[in-house]
Write an enzyme that holds these catalytic residues in place. Structure first.
Site, short mmCIF file in Angstrom:
data_model
loop_
_atom_site.label_atom_id
_atom_site.label_comp_id
_atom_site.label_asym_id
_atom_site.label_seq_id
_atom_site.Cartn_x
_atom_site.Cartn_y
_atom_site.Cartn_z
N ARG A 236 30.16 35.20 41.65
CA ARG A 236 31.12 35.33 42.75
C ARG A 236 30.90 34.24 43.80
O ARG A 236 31.86 33.70 44.35
CB ARG A 236 31.01 36.73 43.37
N ASP A 274 44.03 45.78 40.39
CA ASP A 274 43.32 46.70 39.50
C ASP A 274 44.27 47.79 39.04
O ASP A 274 45.17 48.19 39.79
CB ASP A 274 42.10 47.33 40.18
N ASP A 323 38.14 39.05 35.31
CA ASP A 323 36.89 39.78 35.03
C ASP A 323 37.23 41.17 34.50
O ASP A 323 37.00 42.19 35.14
CB ASP A 323 36.06 39.89 36.31
N CYS A 363 32.38 40.77 29.44
CA CYS A 363 31.10 41.48 29.55
C CYS A 363 30.74 42.24 28.29
O CYS A 363 29.82 43.06 28.29
CB CYS A 363 31.14 42.45 30.74
#
Length: 419
Positions: A236, A274, A323, A363
């Site tokens: 970040r 989101d 992400d 991830c």
């Protein structure tokens, strides 16, 4: 001679273990030799027939009888044995309190050397820190209190719960320890879900921490995993260095961490997206907490749909951060995940101004670096953009990588310039 059960592998199954792999899978085991007490006859049985309770200490041997190490067995799991050390079981189990105290102190002290005691970070990273199946995050609240959030995710950790907690109390001296052993993997291990304060506590279970000069509410009780993704803190900061005066899109923002780091660095406009309404509510609180209402906006939307809409509307950005959650939950889903990752990266490349910055992550340890960078290459080709990778990054330094255990190198983060 040790009375601990002995796990014998099939031929050639020891190769990965000798290179550092800490897991023995059920299909790698030939048989188990065990006895009920020192005077009893040794029995030889297949794994599923052996009467060795889950959580028992065992010794692992090659087919030829070469000793590999000591572990904790769980016949109910595909990961049948998690290795905990290279000493014989008699020695390792002679003083488990001292053994685990040293493991905990070693892990904490390497973070202390890097971050000191006042920075929120991961203190214990399971197998990568030689404490299999155990996660510990340290959250340093701005009020001066320190909280640990722990996860016991396997019998190998559950077996030594008391020793691990005692060592953490002694080494860290936290204000409180909260357990978040509510992950699905507990069920696969034959363990029930567990959640709640182990020791201490706080009046408000949504604490405030600071990262890179930005403050965040962290919901240690109900947030995803342990409440905050500490592994991205250094990424970040790196991403924020490209954001001054720029229009930024932060996709799959979760707590708004990338977005608010961008705003702190002087971004002109930031849109934080989101799909979760609860996540967006928390992002809005974090925006107000830092006084970024003028240049940061939280949006509740499906990122696939929103990227399509932005493209149709002719929107353009200077920096886009991707992400997403792990699209590949297992090896069977890699190809489907490839398509999902490619789509959002391709559309992001099309939305960037010439020379814009794409910060893109995965991830999922199943979706390894080979798949990840191949996907980026094909996304660039299909979007008809030329892409420079300025930097290949991974998880922060508090998430060490254990050689021989590729799952510990799970996070990929590429900072790219899109021409």
């Amino acid at each position: 001679m040790s009375s601990f059960a002995r796990v014998f592998l099939n031929a050639k199954e020891e190769r990965d273990l000798l290179l550092g792999e800490p897991w023995v899978f059920d299909n790698e085991i030939s048989h188990i030799k065990y006895r009920f007490d020192d005077g009893a006859e040794w029995l030889r049985k297949p794994l599923k027939e052996a009467e060795v309770p889950a959580g028992s200490g065992v010794e692992v041997y090659t087919k030829a009888g070469g000793f590999i190490g000591t572990g904790i067995i769980n016949p109910h799991s595909k990961i049948a044995v998690r290795l905990i050390g290279t000493a014989y079981a008699d020695k390792l189990f002679s003083d488990t309190r001292t053994y685990w105290e040293k493991r905990i102190f070693d892990a904490v002290n390497i973070r202390r050397a890097r971050y000191g005691d006042g920075v929120s970070c991961r203190l214990i990273f399971a197998e990568a820190d030689f404490v299999p199946g155990f996660i510990c995050e340290r959250y340093c609240a701005i009020d001066g209190n320190t909280y640990l959030v722990v996860q016991f995710l396997a019998f190998a950790a559950e077996r030594f719960r008391a020793e691990i907690i005692q060592a953490l109390e002694k080494c860290v001296k936290p204000t409180g320890i909260y357990e978040r052993s509510d992950a699905d993997v507990r069920e696969k291990e034959g363990l029930v879900s567990a959640k709640g304060w182990i020791s201490g506590g706080c009046a408000d279970e949504r604490i405030i921490i600071e990262e890179n000069g930005v403050q965040f509410y962290v919901d240690i009780v109900s947030g995803q995993k342990t409440g905050f993704f500490l592994d991205q803190k250094e990424n970040r900061r790196a991403a924020a260095s490209f954001c001054r005066g720029k229009r930024v899109l932060d996709a799959c923002t979760h707590t708004g961490a990338f977005a608010l780091n961008a705003a702190k660095a002087g971004a002109r406009e930031v849109i934080a997206v989101d799909i979760s309404a609860d996540a967006v509510e928390l992002v809005e609180k974090n925006i107000r907490l830092n006084g970024f209402q003028e240049n940061v906006k939280a949006v509740c939307a499906d990122i696939f749909d929103l990227l399509k809409k932005y493209e149709a509307d002719g929107e353009k950005f200077d920096v886009i951060i991707l992400d997403p959650p792990a699209f590949a939950k297992n090896a069977r889903s890699i190809q489907k995940a490839y398509g999902g990752y490619k789509e959002i990266n391709l559309r992001a490349m099309r939305l960037l101004n010439a020379g814009g910055i794409l910060v893109t992550c995965s991830c999922s340890h199943f979706f390894d670096a080979h798949y990840f960078y191949d996907m980026l290459t094909r996304a660039a080709s299909d979007s008809h953009r030329r892409v420079q990778i300025l930097e290949k990054r991974g998880a922060a330094a508090d998430h060490p990588v254990l050689l021989g255990y590729p799952k510990s190198e799970y996070l990929k983060c590429a900072i790219c310039r899109v021409m």
